[in-house]
Write a protein that holds these residues in place. Structure first.
Motif, mmCIF file in Angstrom:
data_model
loop_
_atom_site.group_PDB
_atom_site.id
_atom_site.type_symbol
_atom_site.label_atom_id
_atom_site.label_comp_id
_atom_site.label_asym_id
_atom_site.label_seq_id
_atom_site.Cartn_x
_atom_site.Cartn_y
_atom_site.Cartn_z
ATOM 1 N N UNK A 147 -5.395 -3.787 2.924
ATOM 2 C CA UNK A 147 -6.269 -2.603 2.653
ATOM 3 C C UNK A 147 -5.961 -2.201 1.349
ATOM 4 N N UNK A 148 -4.992 -2.523 0.466
ATOM 5 C CA UNK A 148 -4.704 -1.883 -0.818
ATOM 6 C C UNK A 148 -3.601 -0.872 -0.977
ATOM 7 N N UNK A 149 -2.937 -0.856 -2.077
ATOM 8 C CA UNK A 149 -2.053 0.081 -2.029
ATOM 9 C C UNK A 149 -2.546 1.728 -1.925
ATOM 10 N N UNK A 150 -3.772 1.776 -2.464
ATOM 11 C CA UNK A 150 -4.044 3.206 -2.271
ATOM 12 C C UNK A 150 -4.112 3.875 -0.728
ATOM 13 N N UNK A 151 -4.344 2.837 0.182
ATOM 14 C CA UNK A 151 -4.516 3.348 1.422
ATOM 15 C C UNK A 151 -3.193 3.379 2.409
#
Length: 130
Positions: free
Chosen positions: A25-29
């Motif tokens: 999902x990516x670090x921002x999620x």
């Protein structure tokens, strides 16, 4: 997302673990606790990495950057290496925040000026005149 008990660790599937969620999902999620769990990498014999990450995230969010190192020493189960890793990540973020300013921005209000200079003055321990 995480509570104080760690019973969920046994039924948590691999794709739900923070590191795997980061890649999917990516670090921002990810929640702050999940990011801290990735940085810590392991827990203590009495506390899981997830339990530690909840308390460490509270310390990071609650204290000024200059006090975080001292407060992390009060968290039971954190070793010197883990504290050093957290402090290094916080310092890296602080430095990179300043590096990204490659273009000049026009400051049109006192609020914008304050948000621009706050990171530089936050770490000062006494009044300075420029």
């Amino acid at each position: 997302m995480f509570g104080t008990k760690c019973e969920y660790l046994f039924w948590m599937e691999n794709h739900e673990m923070p590191r795997e969620r980061l890649f999917v999902y990516g670090a921002n999620q990810l929640a702050l606790q999940e990011l801290v769990a990735i940085i810590l990498a392991s827990g203590h014999r009495k506390r899981s990495v997830f339990d530690l990450s909840v308390e460490v995230a509270e310390v990071i969010a609650s204290y000024e950057p200059s006090d975080v190192g001292h407060q992390l020493r009060t968290v039971e189960g954190l070793g010197d290496a883990q504290i050093a890793r957290i402090l290094a990540c916080l310092e890296l973020c602080r430095r990179l925040k300043g590096v990204r300013r490659t273009s000049f921005q026009k400051i049109t209000s006192a609020i914008e000026a304050m948000s621009y200079v706050r990171p530089y003055f936050r770490r000062l321990t006494r009044e300075s005149f420029f």
